[in-house]
Design a protein around this motif. Sequence first.
Motif, PDB file in Angstrom:
ATOM      1  N   TYR A  41      -3.710   5.956 -11.793  1.00 13.14           N
ATOM      2  CA  TYR A  41      -4.555   5.175 -12.451  1.00 13.14           C
ATOM      3  C   TYR A  41      -4.045   3.956 -12.962  1.00 13.14           C
ATOM      4  CZ  TYR A  41      -8.685   8.432 -11.375  1.00 13.14           C
ATOM      5  OH  TYR A  41      -9.463   8.825 -10.870  1.00 13.14           O
ATOM      6  N   LEU A  42      -3.100   4.068 -13.675  1.00 17.34           N
ATOM      7  CA  LEU A  42      -2.188   2.995 -14.207  1.00 17.34           C
ATOM      8  C   LEU A  42      -1.815   1.889 -13.204  1.00 17.34           C
ATOM      9  CD1 LEU A  42      -1.072   1.511 -16.858  1.00 17.34           C
ATOM     10  CD2 LEU A  42       1.008   3.072 -16.580  1.00 17.34           C
ATOM     11  N   ARG A  43      -1.264   2.306 -12.195  1.00 18.77           N
ATOM     12  CA  ARG A  43      -1.002   1.422 -11.081  1.00 18.77           C
ATOM     13  C   ARG A  43      -2.194   0.656 -10.596  1.00 18.77           C
ATOM     14  NH1 ARG A  43      -1.474   2.588  -6.036  1.00 18.77           N
ATOM     15  NH2 ARG A  43      -1.705   4.773  -6.373  1.00 18.77           N
ATOM     16  N   MET A  44      -3.259   1.497 -10.342  1.00 17.69           N
ATOM     17  CA  MET A  44      -4.571   0.923  -9.692  1.00 17.69           C
ATOM     18  C   MET A  44      -5.099  -0.126 -10.756  1.00 17.69           C
ATOM     19  SD  MET A  44      -6.247   4.235  -8.231  1.00 17.69           S
ATOM     20  CE  MET A  44      -7.755   3.426  -7.715  1.00 17.69           C
ATOM     21  N   ALA A  45      -4.830   0.213 -11.977  1.00 16.03           N
ATOM     22  CA  ALA A  45      -5.541  -0.692 -13.158  1.00 16.03           C
ATOM     23  C   ALA A  45      -4.640  -2.020 -12.914  1.00 16.03           C
ATOM     24  CB  ALA A  45      -5.499  -0.173 -14.348  1.00 16.03           C
ATOM     25  N   VAL A  46      -3.294  -1.918 -13.114  1.00 18.55           N
ATOM     26  CA  VAL A  46      -2.363  -3.187 -12.858  1.00 18.55           C
ATOM     27  C   VAL A  46      -2.636  -3.949 -11.658  1.00 18.55           C
ATOM     28  CG1 VAL A  46      -0.211  -3.786 -12.676  1.00 18.55           C
ATOM     29  CG2 VAL A  46      -0.698  -2.177 -14.392  1.00 18.55           C
ATOM     30  N   ASN A  47      -2.841  -3.371 -10.657  1.00 17.54           N
ATOM     31  CA  ASN A  47      -3.367  -4.063  -9.407  1.00 17.54           C
ATOM     32  C   ASN A  47      -4.593  -4.804  -9.453  1.00 17.54           C
ATOM     33  OD1 ASN A  47      -0.766  -3.102  -8.283  1.00 17.54           O
ATOM     34  ND2 ASN A  47      -1.716  -1.410  -7.105  1.00 17.54           N
ATOM     35  N   GLY A  65      -5.777  -5.976 -12.106  1.00 20.23           N
ATOM     36  CA  GLY A  65      -6.060  -6.833 -13.315  1.00 20.23           C
ATOM     37  C   GLY A  65      -6.850  -6.232 -14.203  1.00 20.23           C
ATOM     38  N   ILE A  66      -6.970  -4.780 -14.590  1.00 23.14           N
ATOM     39  CA  ILE A  66      -7.616  -4.184 -15.806  1.00 23.14           C
ATOM     40  C   ILE A  66      -6.774  -3.474 -16.632  1.00 23.14           C
ATOM     41  CG2 ILE A  66      -9.074  -2.225 -16.152  1.00 23.14           C
ATOM     42  CD1 ILE A  66     -10.114  -2.259 -13.184  1.00 23.14           C
ATOM     43  N   ASP A  67      -7.098  -4.031 -17.948  1.00 23.66           N
ATOM     44  CA  ASP A  67      -6.159  -3.708 -19.313  1.00 23.66           C
ATOM     45  C   ASP A  67      -6.447  -2.333 -19.342  1.00 23.66           C
ATOM     46  OD1 ASP A  67      -5.192  -3.460 -21.600  1.00 23.66           O
ATOM     47  OD2 ASP A  67      -6.268  -4.956 -22.597  1.00 23.66           O
ATOM     48  N   PRO A  68      -4.987  -1.854 -19.512  1.00 27.69           N
ATOM     49  CA  PRO A  68      -4.921  -0.141 -19.606  1.00 27.69           C
ATOM     50  C   PRO A  68      -5.881   0.434 -20.777  1.00 27.69           C
ATOM     51  CG  PRO A  68      -2.845  -0.997 -18.919  1.00 27.69           C
ATOM     52  CD  PRO A  68      -3.618  -2.261 -19.389  1.00 27.69           C
ATOM     53  N   GLU A  69      -6.131  -0.622 -21.703  1.00 25.66           N
ATOM     54  CA  GLU A  69      -7.098  -0.144 -22.935  1.00 25.66           C
ATOM     55  C   GLU A  69      -8.147   0.260 -22.588  1.00 25.66           C
ATOM     56  OE1 GLU A  69      -7.102  -2.524 -26.633  1.00 25.66           O
ATOM     57  OE2 GLU A  69      -4.905  -2.602 -26.851  1.00 25.66           O
ATOM     58  N   LEU A  70      -8.686  -0.459 -21.727  1.00 26.02           N
ATOM     59  CA  LEU A  70     -10.054   0.031 -21.104  1.00 26.02           C
ATOM     60  C   LEU A  70     -10.075   1.184 -20.049  1.00 26.02           C
ATOM     61  CD1 LEU A  70     -13.176  -0.839 -20.592  1.00 26.02           C
ATOM     62  CD2 LEU A  70     -12.259  -2.365 -18.483  1.00 26.02           C
ATOM     63  N   MET A  71      -8.967   1.235 -19.427  1.00 25.29           N
ATOM     64  CA  MET A  71      -8.768   2.534 -18.831  1.00 25.29           C
ATOM     65  C   MET A  71      -8.727   3.947 -19.940  1.00 25.29           C
ATOM     66  SD  MET A  71      -8.744   1.857 -15.628  1.00 25.29           S
ATOM     67  CE  MET A  71      -7.959   3.300 -15.028  1.00 25.29           C
ATOM     68  N   HIS A  72      -8.274   3.588 -20.994  1.00 24.85           N
ATOM     69  CA  HIS A  72      -7.912   4.635 -21.808  1.00 24.85           C
ATOM     70  C   HIS A  72      -9.314   5.014 -22.639  1.00 24.85           C
ATOM     71  CE1 HIS A  72      -6.103   5.951 -25.822  1.00 24.85           C
ATOM     72  NE2 HIS A  72      -7.406   6.062 -26.139  1.00 24.85           N
ATOM     73  N   ARG A  73     -10.426   3.830 -22.854  1.00 21.81           N
ATOM     74  CA  ARG A  73     -11.523   4.076 -23.516  1.00 21.81           C
ATOM     75  C   ARG A  73     -12.437   4.861 -22.720  1.00 21.81           C
ATOM     76  NH1 ARG A  73     -11.583   5.707 -27.769  1.00 21.81           N
ATOM     77  NH2 ARG A  73     -10.424   3.852 -28.410  1.00 21.81           N
ATOM     78  N   VAL A  74     -12.414   4.309 -21.273  1.00 20.66           N
ATOM     79  CA  VAL A  74     -13.365   4.790 -20.212  1.00 20.66           C
ATOM     80  C   VAL A  74     -13.164   6.314 -20.061  1.00 20.66           C
ATOM     81  CG1 VAL A  74     -14.183   4.928 -18.092  1.00 20.66           C
ATOM     82  CG2 VAL A  74     -14.016   2.687 -19.166  1.00 20.66           C
ATOM     83  N   ALA A  75     -11.690   6.570 -20.127  1.00 21.22           N
ATOM     84  CA  ALA A  75     -11.097   8.089 -19.756  1.00 21.22           C
ATOM     85  C   ALA A  75     -11.693   8.866 -20.688  1.00 21.22           C
ATOM     86  CB  ALA A  75      -9.685   8.095 -19.796  1.00 21.22           C
ATOM     87  N   VAL A  76     -11.499   8.574 -22.234  1.00 23.11           N
ATOM     88  CA  VAL A  76     -11.753   9.487 -23.239  1.00 23.11           C
ATOM     89  C   VAL A  76     -13.371   9.348 -23.305  1.00 23.11           C
ATOM     90  CG1 VAL A  76     -11.936   9.869 -25.761  1.00 23.11           C
ATOM     91  CG2 VAL A  76      -9.686   8.521 -24.518  1.00 23.11           C
TER      92      VAL A  76
END
Length: 337
Positions: free
Chosen positions: A260-266, A268-279
Amino acid sequence: MTYVPKRLIPAAIALSSFTFTMTALPGTPAVQNAIPIPYYNTNVFAAPILGIIGGTIMFVCGWLWLQTRAKKANAAGEGYGQHDETDVGGVGAVKKETETLSTHHTSFTIAMIPLVLVIALNAVMTYFIFPSMDFSGLQAQFPDLNIAGSLGLWSIIISLVVACTVLIVLRIGHWNNLQKTINRGTYDSMLPIFNTASEVGYGAVIASLAGFLIIRDSILNLNPDNPLISEAVAMTTLAGITGSSSGGLSIALSTLGEDYLRMAVNAGIDPELMHRVAVMAAGGLDTLPHSGAVITLLAICGLTHKQSYLNLAMVTIVIPLIAVIAIIILGTMFGSF
């Protein structure tokens, strides 16, 4: 006189403890908010405004739901209800532990100080102290240490230790049994620690199975252009299977976090957004009927699933999932903020 039916009490408790305070509000030291930190190199304040928006949706909609249900019950002539308050969950009389209460009561201000300290110190450590420190020496001594992914956890630990110490000092001379209180707090901390550790280990075993590759690929390819959707589905599904938001997060991120981190970087999604959505997504299906937290809450309140689960599910499943969808839409349109 207006009565609140007892059957709504579990939903009210769950709204305050299983939803916005656990997954959405930035800075909360809940274990769910800490689990993604080492995977996304983030902190508990990830996507703060989006978190506040999501938390507001959960609180306001949940509160309105309970208010309408209470008013409808009163209009139908339903009161508090007839309940045997000595019997909890049908398991017999509850033995209450009695202690001699101190005549020195803690004021509201003093009680709030440790709570405010946890958030404030966490913010100071995260945004001011750690960014100004040089960790090159520590990195040289421990080359395998992921410092960026550890700072968020170190901030939480330090702030909690300081807050606990301040509380002890403020109440010096007023404790009935300080040693017993510390021991009980220590014992109570063991459950989430070992639960999370065992779930990460379980996730590692699952990830080693050949069949997991098929499941992983199907989840990751659910929406390749927007990993937020895939991530939300994975987190809430595993939380529902395990009956635990922390369990679902631990297993999902231990097996899919790097992807997911790799997909987010590719994308252009901020990992902080990935963090909040996951939680926030993990706080959706985690309260299905088989959830240990739900069973325990209903037992404590002396109620059954038939009496209370519908309203509890509304405020802990339906509304939080609506909030997650709203955050995904906002995050996709405007990014992390």
